[in-house]
Write a protein that holds these residues in place. Structure first.
Motif, PDB file in Angstrom:
ATOM      1  N   ARG A 510       5.880   5.508  -3.188  1.00  0.00           N
ATOM      2  CA  ARG A 510       4.796   4.984  -2.313  1.00  0.00           C
ATOM      3  C   ARG A 510       4.973   5.926  -0.972  1.00  0.00           C
ATOM      4  NH1 ARG A 510       4.414  -1.077  -0.857  1.00  0.00           N
ATOM      5  NH2 ARG A 510       6.332  -0.820   0.277  1.00  0.00           N
ATOM      6  N   ASP A 513       4.273   3.076   4.033  1.00  0.00           N
ATOM      7  CA  ASP A 513       3.869   1.702   4.244  1.00  0.00           C
ATOM      8  C   ASP A 513       4.202   0.808   5.564  1.00  0.00           C
ATOM      9  OD1 ASP A 513       2.130  -0.331   3.748  1.00  0.00           O
ATOM     10  OD2 ASP A 513       3.440  -1.372   2.259  1.00  0.00           O
ATOM     11  N   ARG A 536      -2.334  -0.372   9.708  1.00  0.00           N
ATOM     12  CA  ARG A 536      -1.175  -0.307   9.219  1.00  0.00           C
ATOM     13  C   ARG A 536      -1.125   0.730   7.948  1.00  0.00           C
ATOM     14  NH1 ARG A 536      -0.310  -5.321   5.007  1.00  0.00           N
ATOM     15  NH2 ARG A 536       1.212  -3.714   4.235  1.00  0.00           N
ATOM     16  N   MET A 603      -1.764   1.708  -4.800  1.00  0.00           N
ATOM     17  CA  MET A 603      -1.460   0.215  -5.059  1.00  0.00           C
ATOM     18  C   MET A 603      -2.711  -0.477  -5.040  1.00  0.00           C
ATOM     19  SD  MET A 603       1.952  -0.181  -4.264  1.00  0.00           S
ATOM     20  CE  MET A 603       2.192  -1.703  -3.650  1.00  0.00           C
ATOM     21  N   GLU A 605      -4.011  -3.783  -3.556  1.00  0.00           N
ATOM     22  CA  GLU A 605      -3.442  -4.746  -2.581  1.00  0.00           C
ATOM     23  C   GLU A 605      -4.387  -5.286  -1.871  1.00  0.00           C
ATOM     24  OE1 GLU A 605       0.765  -3.383  -1.026  1.00  0.00           O
ATOM     25  OE2 GLU A 605      -0.428  -1.901  -0.597  1.00  0.00           O
ATOM     26  N   ASP A 629       0.911  -8.292  -1.276  1.00  0.00           N
ATOM     27  CA  ASP A 629       0.019  -8.349  -0.311  1.00  0.00           C
ATOM     28  C   ASP A 629      -1.332  -8.941  -1.046  1.00  0.00           C
ATOM     29  OD1 ASP A 629       0.697  -7.290   2.289  1.00  0.00           O
ATOM     30  OD2 ASP A 629       1.315  -5.482   1.454  1.00  0.00           O
ATOM     31  N   ARG A 639       1.917 -13.846   4.316  1.00  0.00           N
ATOM     32  CA  ARG A 639       3.064 -13.863   3.393  1.00  0.00           C
ATOM     33  C   ARG A 639       4.095 -14.107   4.361  1.00  0.00           C
ATOM     34  NH1 ARG A 639       3.483  -7.556   1.355  1.00  0.00           N
ATOM     35  NH2 ARG A 639       5.662  -7.754   0.992  1.00  0.00           N
TER      36      ARG A 639
HETATM   37 MG    MG Z   1       2.566  -4.479  -0.084  1.00  0.00          MG
END
Ligand code: MG
Ligand code: PEP
Length: 751
Positions: A510, A513, A536, A603, A605, A629, A639
């Motif tokens: 990935r 992130d 982000r 992903m 999310e 997420d 979260r």
């Molecule tokens: Mg995530």
């Protein structure tokens, strides 16, 4: 240097310049063996030109008793008592923080005690008397005029408090009973690295107390300091060379610690304190104490980490100076209880055999937590108050799976944990047998279990778990561990190592992130109200593509003609995916040899993507559901907010309907679908996911075999029909966890 902001951390500290004259007098008083406290308070009052100086010490039952005073009613000595938390003195004891008040009587915590006769005094400076991480009492000065005490005055009082701590301990005051108690205490803790352990508490506190506090010959002390420094640096070098093979990431952290050790800013402060009349070890102790005080006031996580590193070094230096060797506490099998912990310290404690660790002030993204996970050492954060409530050697249970720390557990509780551990040992032997078993349910449906990773240290778990591959390699973790984004060659070396160890097994890398709670020290901290929904992850990557391109280049170089799978996080629109893919293609066009296959995916999310699935899936090779997420955005529940942690559940009607929808679309589009959020780590959730069509799951390595055990025992067709029945009444449930878990247990699943 990895830690360019060390200077800033250090600038937060005022100079430490205790008065030589005061220290010389204190030395005489303390050596006299006569009643010391009255002499000490009168000396301090004289030095600080204060009308009042008093000492309160902690007694059994969390009571602070006035032990000596200059200026208040002498009849109150031995009679005035305050509870911890009561009045200004009680507040300082409870918080461990000094209070510098120009108008003490109007402070909300002020408690009026008529027998003291303190009505005439407006200003007050009160500092905690602490040793080994615990509060032993409070030292105060008061003046008639309303004034704010200067940094120098604060410093003198803090230094005297340090000296007093030693005499209160040697006097054998009954303080230890105060906070220790004997009753069981339970604390909630944050999960940093899983596992359950029990053992005696190890409370290193602030390290070994200095043997000698005051010294006449400053030059001799400075020479001792230099010798101690050499020994400390040598020790650090040995630790780095012997404990860690080249290329492992915590090594980078330790290298950085070594560089901080060479930074002479904080050492200048130690030298100043020695010139003021303290012994070398007392001066280091004093500086370390200052780090601790400053750290409590600093919100910036980066600066706090740096100060923790400095504190780590200060403690090492005290040990090195105390060359005669205080017997180190027995660490084997113990649960280490600390306020903060540097990565170097954690590695050392691990080498000495600790069974687990509770770090009061740890963030999940902090260096120590990352290293704990890499070492497989059970670790929890928070547990506020545990240090003050614990005594060295107390029995304790750390349940880092559930987030509980229990001090002095009731025998029944301890036995329950012992039984749970014994059962777990049997189960883990059974799990090992499952490692090479085929991944297929009892009724013959295949599934694929992969592991999540982020550090090269974790790679050997591919073999120990029998994982089918790495379903999520969180590239940002390695960068957070080292504190910066490495250059292309260094990154390529890390990724190549991952591919080497994985061999034929697939690895889904990935891209970075970062952002939200995952920050690099050097990254600008955007002033955002909702960083989880802010600038982000891929958003940063697309707006400032240089770092993302560098990473993509490194991944292509690492593949060096092998297969490569790249996954983009936090994609919200098809356009973002196309832009990211465009960057990857642009780099791929320039790098030879090209990967034998290049799989590109995202992903899932961000909920917006759910309404772009047909188009998205016609362009990607794979999709992986980031349930952590996705859940937070679907329920609009951060979260990271502990009070919301149990409010919404993955096993709920909206989430399951949504996953169902994704599965159907993935089947229609014939693309590979997996899930790599925390839900995959829970056996019941994993069973449900398989039943609704997500047969590829990626999870933390420690969960893989327990999940495999549950899925291997599962009759998935039976679960499907149960879910169909449940669906008819499901809308009335907030969470489906209870009924599904009950079904699973009734059907012989270990959940
Ligand atoms: Mg995530
Ligand atoms: C997720 O969001 O589910 C995920 C796997 O990514 P992370 O936990 O790293 O945000």
């Amino acid at each position: 240097m990895f830690y360019p902001k060390t200077e800033n951390a250090e600038n937060l500290m005022p100079p430490i310049t205790p008065s030589r004259r005061l220290l010389a007098r204190l030395r005489t008083v303390m050596a006299s063996g006569a009643a010391k406290l009255p002499d000490i308070v009168s000396l301090v009052a004289g030095e600080l030109v204060a009308e009042v100086c008093s000492v309160y010490s902690l007694r059994a039952g969390e009571i602070l008793e006035l032990r000596a005073t200059q200026g208040l009613n002498p009849q109150a000595v031995g009679r005035t008592r305050l509870r911890v938390g009561e009045g200004i003195v009680g507040l300082v004891a409870a918080t461990g923080r000094q209070l510098n008040l120009a108008d003490a009587q109007n402070h909300p915590a002020f408690a009026y005690r008529p027998e003291l006769g303190e009505e005439a005094y407006a200003s007050m400076l009160a500092v905690p008397i602490r040793r080994g991480g615990r509060t032993l009492g409070v030292l105060t000065v008061q003046n008639r005029t309303s004034r704010h005490y200067s940094d120098e005055e604060e410093d003198v009082l803090e230094t005297v408090a340090m000296l007093l701590a030693e005499s209160l301990v040697t006097e054998g005051s009954d303080t230890s009973e105060g906070f220790a108690g004997s009753l069981p205490r339970q604390f909630d803790a944050a999960l940093l690295s899983p596992g359950i352990v029990f053992g005696p508490v190890l409370l290193p506190g602030s390290g070994p107390a200095p043997r000698r506090l005051l010294a006449e010959d400053s030059d001799a002390e400075l020479a001792r300091l230099n010798r101690g420094l050499r020994a400390m640096r040598q020790g650090l070098d040995n630790l780095i060379e012997t404990q860690l093979p080249a290329g492992d990431l915590p090594r980078d952290i330790l290298d950085a610690t070594r560089q901080v050790a060479a930074d002479d800013g904080w050492l200048r402060r130690v030298a100043e304190a020695i010139r003021g009349g303290l012994s070398a070890e007392a001066a280091v102790h004093r500086v370390a104490q200052d780090f601790r005080t400053r750290m409590r006031q600093i919100v910036d996580p980066y600066l706090r980490e740096r100060l923790a590193d400095l504190e780590d070094l200060a403690l090492r230096l005290i040990v090195a100076l105390d060359g005669s060797g205080e017997k180190p506490p027995d660490a084997a099998g113990a649960i280490l209880l600390v306020r903060r912990l540097g990565p170097a310290q954690l590695l050392e404690w691990h080498a000495r055999g600790i069974a687990g660790v509770v770090i009061e002030e740890a963030s999940a993204g902090g260096h120590a937590a990352i290293v704990a996970r890499a070492l497989g050492l059970p670790c929890a954060g928070g547990a506020r108050g545990a240090i003050d409530a614990a005594s060295m050697g107390d029995d304790a249970v750390l349940d880092a799976d559930e987030g509980t720390f229990i001090l002095r557990p009731d025998p029944n509780v301890r036995e329950a944990y012992e039984r749970a551990l014994a059962a777990r040992a049997v189960r883990s032997a059974a799990w090992q047998k499952l490692r090479d078993a085929p991944s297929v349910t009892r009724d013959g449906e295949p599934f694929t279990l992969m592991m999540n990773a982020g550090l090269t240290l974790e790679l050997d778990q591919l073999a120990t778990t029998g994982a089918a591959g790495i379903g999520l390699f969180r590239t940002e973790i390695a960068m957070m561990a080292r504190g910066s984004v490495p250059d292309t060659a260094e990154q390529a070396a890390i990724y190549a190592r991952v591919l080497d160890v994985a061999g034929e097994r697939p690895v889904y890398f990935r891209t970075l992130d970062l952002g939200s709670d995952k920050l690099l020290p050097d990254s600008p901290r955007p002033e955002e109200e909702n960083p989880a929904m802010g600038w982000r992850s891929l958003r940063v990557g697309l707006d400032r593509p240089a770092i993302l391109r560098r990473q993509l280049r490194a991944l292509l170089l690492a593949a060096n003609g092998r297969k490569l799978s790249v996954m983009f996080p936090m994609v919200a629109t098809l356009t973002e995916f196309r832009q990211a893919r465009g960057l990857l293609y642009a780099e791929a066009a320039r790098i030879r040899p090209a990967p034998s296959s290049l799989l590109i995916g995202t992903m899932l999310e961000v909920p917006a993507l759910l309404w772009q699935l047909p188009e998205l899936m016609s362009e990607v090779n794979f999709v992986s559901i980031g349930s952590n997420d996705l859940l937070q955005f679907v329920f609009a529940a951060d979260r990271g907010t502990p009070s919301l942690a149990d409010r919404y559940d993955f096993l709920s009607v909206p989430m399951l309907r949504l996953i169902n929808m994704i599965t159907r679309q993935a089947e229609e589009s014939r693309i590979s679908l997996s899930l790599c959020g925390e839900a995959a780590s829970r056996p019941v959730d994993a069973a449900v996911l398989l039943a609704i069509g997500v047969s590829q799951l990626s999870m933390s390595a420690s969960s893989l075999l327990p999940v495999k055990e549950a899925l291997s025992a599962l009759n998935v067709a039976a679960l499907r029909s149960y879910l169909a029945t449940l669906r008819r009444t499901a809308a009335t449930y907030t969470s489906l966890r209870e009924p599904i878990s009950a079904w699973a247990r009734d059907h012989g699943l270990n959940v």
